[in-house]
Design an enzyme around this catalytic site. Structure first.
Site, PDB file in Angstrom:
ATOM      1  N   ASP A  91     -11.399  -7.408   1.122  1.00  0.00           N
ATOM      2  CA  ASP A  91     -11.809  -7.688  -0.328  1.00  0.00           C
ATOM      3  C   ASP A  91     -13.035  -8.870  -0.487  1.00  0.00           C
ATOM      4  O   ASP A  91     -13.597  -9.177   0.582  1.00  0.00           O
ATOM      5  CB  ASP A  91     -10.528  -8.593  -0.918  1.00  0.00           C
ATOM      6  CG  ASP A  91     -10.068  -9.586  -0.286  1.00  0.00           C
ATOM      7  OD1 ASP A  91     -10.923 -10.271   0.634  1.00  0.00           O
ATOM      8  OD2 ASP A  91      -8.887 -10.200  -0.634  1.00  0.00           O
ATOM      9  N   GLY A  93     -13.147 -11.680  -1.789  1.00  0.00           N
ATOM     10  CA  GLY A  93     -12.862 -13.119  -1.666  1.00  0.00           C
ATOM     11  C   GLY A  93     -12.456 -13.575  -3.242  1.00  0.00           C
ATOM     12  O   GLY A  93     -11.857 -14.771  -3.479  1.00  0.00           O
ATOM     13  N   GLY A  94     -12.947 -12.813  -4.171  1.00  0.00           N
ATOM     14  CA  GLY A  94     -12.948 -13.241  -5.724  1.00  0.00           C
ATOM     15  C   GLY A  94     -11.509 -13.455  -6.174  1.00  0.00           C
ATOM     16  O   GLY A  94     -11.118 -14.513  -6.615  1.00  0.00           O
ATOM     17  N   PHE A  95     -10.468 -12.637  -5.620  1.00  0.00           N
ATOM     18  CA  PHE A  95      -9.092 -12.636  -6.161  1.00  0.00           C
ATOM     19  C   PHE A  95      -8.507 -14.072  -5.662  1.00  0.00           C
ATOM     20  O   PHE A  95      -7.793 -14.796  -6.323  1.00  0.00           O
ATOM     21  CB  PHE A  95      -8.454 -11.498  -5.690  1.00  0.00           C
ATOM     22  CG  PHE A  95      -6.841 -11.558  -6.180  1.00  0.00           C
ATOM     23  CD1 PHE A  95      -6.644 -11.364  -7.540  1.00  0.00           C
ATOM     24  CD2 PHE A  95      -5.751 -11.968  -5.412  1.00  0.00           C
ATOM     25  CE1 PHE A  95      -5.146 -11.371  -7.971  1.00  0.00           C
ATOM     26  CE2 PHE A  95      -4.627 -12.265  -5.762  1.00  0.00           C
ATOM     27  CZ  PHE A  95      -4.358 -11.839  -7.042  1.00  0.00           C
ATOM     28  N   GLY A 258      -7.773  -6.548 -11.394  1.00  0.00           N
ATOM     29  CA  GLY A 258      -7.155  -7.314 -12.626  1.00  0.00           C
ATOM     30  C   GLY A 258      -5.813  -6.765 -13.020  1.00  0.00           C
ATOM     31  O   GLY A 258      -5.428  -7.292 -14.183  1.00  0.00           O
ATOM     32  N   ASP A 308      -2.776  -1.685  -1.667  1.00  0.00           N
ATOM     33  CA  ASP A 308      -2.516  -2.675  -0.776  1.00  0.00           C
ATOM     34  C   ASP A 308      -1.752  -3.985  -1.256  1.00  0.00           C
ATOM     35  O   ASP A 308      -1.677  -3.883  -2.504  1.00  0.00           O
ATOM     36  CB  ASP A 308      -3.826  -3.354  -0.235  1.00  0.00           C
ATOM     37  CG  ASP A 308      -4.136  -4.409  -1.353  1.00  0.00           C
ATOM     38  OD1 ASP A 308      -4.852  -4.024  -2.241  1.00  0.00           O
ATOM     39  OD2 ASP A 308      -3.792  -5.692  -1.073  1.00  0.00           O
ATOM     40  N   CYS A 346      16.222   5.955   8.266  1.00  0.00           N
ATOM     41  CA  CYS A 346      14.989   5.428   8.622  1.00  0.00           C
ATOM     42  C   CYS A 346      14.690   5.678  10.342  1.00  0.00           C
ATOM     43  O   CYS A 346      15.797   5.215  10.930  1.00  0.00           O
ATOM     44  CB  CYS A 346      14.640   4.199   8.436  1.00  0.00           C
ATOM     45  SG  CYS A 346      13.314   3.311   8.953  1.00  0.00           S
ATOM     46  N   CYS A 348      12.574   4.250  12.142  1.00  0.00           N
ATOM     47  CA  CYS A 348      11.637   3.070  12.921  1.00  0.00           C
ATOM     48  C   CYS A 348      12.162   2.395  14.159  1.00  0.00           C
ATOM     49  O   CYS A 348      13.455   2.638  14.239  1.00  0.00           O
ATOM     50  CB  CYS A 348      11.342   2.064  11.896  1.00  0.00           C
ATOM     51  SG  CYS A 348      12.290   0.698  11.610  1.00  0.00           S
ATOM     52  N   CYS A 351      15.287   0.316  13.211  1.00  0.00           N
ATOM     53  CA  CYS A 351      16.616   1.107  12.588  1.00  0.00           C
ATOM     54  C   CYS A 351      17.277   1.849  13.734  1.00  0.00           C
ATOM     55  O   CYS A 351      18.441   2.013  13.766  1.00  0.00           O
ATOM     56  CB  CYS A 351      16.382   1.883  11.553  1.00  0.00           C
ATOM     57  SG  CYS A 351      15.862   0.809   9.975  1.00  0.00           S
ATOM     58  N   HIS A 377      10.143  -2.918  10.128  1.00  0.00           N
ATOM     59  CA  HIS A 377      10.746  -2.265   9.428  1.00  0.00           C
ATOM     60  C   HIS A 377      10.165  -1.935   7.853  1.00  0.00           C
ATOM     61  O   HIS A 377       9.915  -0.783   7.610  1.00  0.00           O
ATOM     62  CB  HIS A 377      12.269  -2.386   9.243  1.00  0.00           C
ATOM     63  CG  HIS A 377      12.817  -1.651   8.155  1.00  0.00           C
ATOM     64  ND1 HIS A 377      13.322  -0.447   8.185  1.00  0.00           N
ATOM     65  CD2 HIS A 377      13.139  -1.851   6.677  1.00  0.00           C
ATOM     66  CE1 HIS A 377      13.492   0.181   7.147  1.00  0.00           C
ATOM     67  NE2 HIS A 377      13.775  -0.538   6.187  1.00  0.00           N
TER      68      HIS A 377
END
Lengths: 411, 411
Positions: A91, A93-95, A258, A308, A346, A348, A351, A377
């Site tokens: 990103d 850096g603004g956020f 935003g 994300d 699941c 994974c 699990c 998980h």
């Protein structure tokens, strides 16, 4: 050409596609785990590869403060620094400047802000944010924007949007002039030197050896791709104008910024729909900072390609686990004797191996393995969810909701 | 026969051997990582298996407080609870009662102590410590002893040793009467139910599948082995007497307790040598609570078969790493730009993949991955060291020191 996006199948508004980046391909719709400080908290890079992560997100603001852009650049860029040879997005850096700094000061030139670590003063402009992101060397980088607060007056939203549009042009101008300064530019060979087993293990008395890690080569003229960001608050007309004028500037991908800033979820959806229709169909669409498992399915069905969120990793640290049967707060005493897997649907490694009783014990005892396993998980659940969504689109099936994704097959 | 020890090769006093337990074989000399609360802090069971760990140590005192013996017993014992199907050894709880409790009260019957968590009162006797260890169900369990403080008067050391001898007899008596109550007794089949990929992944839309984990079966009459502990402070004559009288009681293995309690290292070595010569050659010898990488090599050359210590895992959490080039304090600023591997002679997954600069960044940024990666490396270094020592003994070579173990081969 160092960046490309291909739409391979559609189902309703949803699309299955593929981002082609200098560090490998990314199947979309994709959920990108967040690795704030060059690490997805609790998950090693091996684990992320095993989970099938094809792209990670890094935070420019955090990396700028620690270990510093120049340090990462000197070490070959973020990929090499963290030994991750798949795609990365940073990103701008603004956020973080807006969300972590109450004392920020915005001018036409940029933003003055204070470090959340030590209170020291710093300044980000479109140019310096580009310089930072070129130094980090992610495959996809973001224009420097102002994330408009919510609620905000109509006038305030317009002024903020106009500022973001001017900053988008300045971001692009700086990027075009400097994009070949990316740390891995003009490196035709592997950019992460990996040792051979024979080199690695000079301990003569030990017979075994680790497999070598061979990164994918990057092509000689590869460089980064800069995405634009659409702002415009909660006003569909301003969103349309922001989209059209950002497209006029011209980027290989467009983000919707935003949102997820405190507004009701129905409004988020409305603004996403109002914005998407003005974005070009042949470019990737990135909805920043979302969401819950339900939301990532919902936005994928609307035609979002990239998302994300810190939610799966942050929730994991607080013992909140996402499963096909709903949310599980593993700290609860009811799980102390529960021999069942966290999520019976699941597959994974958590699990398949561990019981709810054991996960509850680890969390209650404050063992670091709790964070590690919970993170694996939750990320697996998010990635499997997106994998299933992509598979449905490929089959031309409309996916309507998370519960449909995880429901057992009809007999 | 559920427990057996075979000496397969010797070199000087050192022996290479094999423990055969109900949960697999353990090559000796062995370093046992400590999994205090049913977890080796920072390392998942998958990682431990990959590192080649064949036996783990669990702490009865800690597990007694959290999650409680009865809880673990109901869940099938410690192996099943933590999904670890290789060998486990539990201590008796005696050492923690002495080291974590200033307000303990020792009587002929046992020890009254207070929980370090909430100050609540508890009582351990030889019988209750056996009951707890049978409930946990480790493959090797330890007699309840008094760990004599250092320094102590000759009279105090003798009285403490005599108490330990009486408690050893009571431990053995209780164990013989109750050993078939171990949670996995008379289970001929696998004791950890593992799901098949088809069962695990009922999510029809996902094609991939995890490999099934199939635990080794335990034989129908398998049960635990109880080891005796030699005390006697820093007095060789008392150590001899303690060894001889513990052997008279009769155990399948013998530990040397009461060392590494603040005495100089030369004295530890002297007492180890003075004790070993009175222990039977055909039984495993376990030196409790040691040591540094140098020490585990040294004690193996003296004929010690088993060791355990929190040092590699605890040091890892504090950024202290053991390498073939000596100790590395990874927090130091000198590593911030160091692109080299932590240990160029180490082939562990950390050294093959990450730079010192990245490990330093993770530690300085307080990322949880720092603990995870540091722990993996330190355990790998300890296990590789022991593996090399075993290999040398097998070749009939005397190993003299750690630096010899890790020196490059002659050209």
């Amino acid at each position: 050409m160092s960046f490309e996006f291909r739409v391979e199948a559609t189902a309703g508004c949803a699309r299955k596609g593929r981002l082609i980046t200098p560090h490998g391909e990314v199947e979309t719709p994709v959920f990108m785990p967040v690795g704030t400080l060059a690490s997805v908290k609790g998950a090693s890079q091996d684990i992320l590869e095993d989970l099938g992560v094809q792209i990670l997100l890094g935070n420019t603001y955090h990396l700028y403060l620690r270990p510093g852009i120049e340090q990462v650049r000197k070490l070959g860029g973020l990929h090499r620094f963290m030994s991750w040879n798949r795609a990365i997005l940073t990103d701008s850096g603004g956020f973080q400047v807006f969300s972590l700094n109450d004392l920020r000061k915005v001018t036409e030139e940029g933003v003055m802000f204070r470090s959340h670590l030590d209170g020291s003063s710093h300044f980000f402009s479109p140019e310096s944010a580009m310089e930072a992101q070129i130094g980090l060397g992610a495959d996809i980088i973001m224009a420097f924007d102002e994330c408009t607060e919510h609620p905000a007056s109509g006038e305030r939203v317009r002024q903020s949007m106009e500022l973001t549009l001017r900053w988008a042009e300045r971001s692009k101008r700086y990027f075009e002039a400097h994009k070949h300064e990316v740390p891995w530019a003009n490196h035709a060979g592997p950019d992460i030197p990996s040792r051979q087993p024979g080199e690695a293990r000079r301990l003569a008395k030990l017979p075994s050896a680790e497999p070598a890690r061979r990164p994918a080569p990057t092509s000689a003229d590869a460089t980064q791709a800069l995405f634009g960001i659409v702002q415009g608050g909660m006003d569909p007309a301003l969103r349309q104008e922001s989209a059209q004028r950002t497209i006029e500037t011209g980027f290989p991908g467009y983000a919707i910024g935003g949102l997820s800033v405190g507004e009701p979820r129905a409004l988020t959806r409305e603004i996403v729909e109002a914005t998407i229709q003005h974005l070009p169909a042949d470019k990737p669409r990135y909805l920043m900072g979302v969401g819950t498992p339900e939301e990532i399915v919902e936005y994928a069905t609307l035609g979002i390609d990239m998302m994300d969120c810190v939610l799966p990793t942050r929730a994991a640290r607080h013992g909140l686990l996402f499963t096909s049967e709903g949310k599980v707060s593993i700290k609860q005493a009811r799980y102390a004797g529960d021999q069942g897997p966290l999520d019976p649907r699941c597959g994974c490694r958590v699990c398949v191996r561990y019981s709810r009783a054991y996960l509850r014990h680890l969390y209650a005892s404050n063992e670091v393995l709790a964070q590690v396993l919970n993170t694996i998980h939750n990320l697996s659940f998010y990635l499997d969810t997106m994998r299933a969504v992509r598979h449905s689109i490929e089959l031309g099936e409309k996916v309507r909701s998370l519960s449909e994704v995880w429901s057992p097959p009809e007999p």
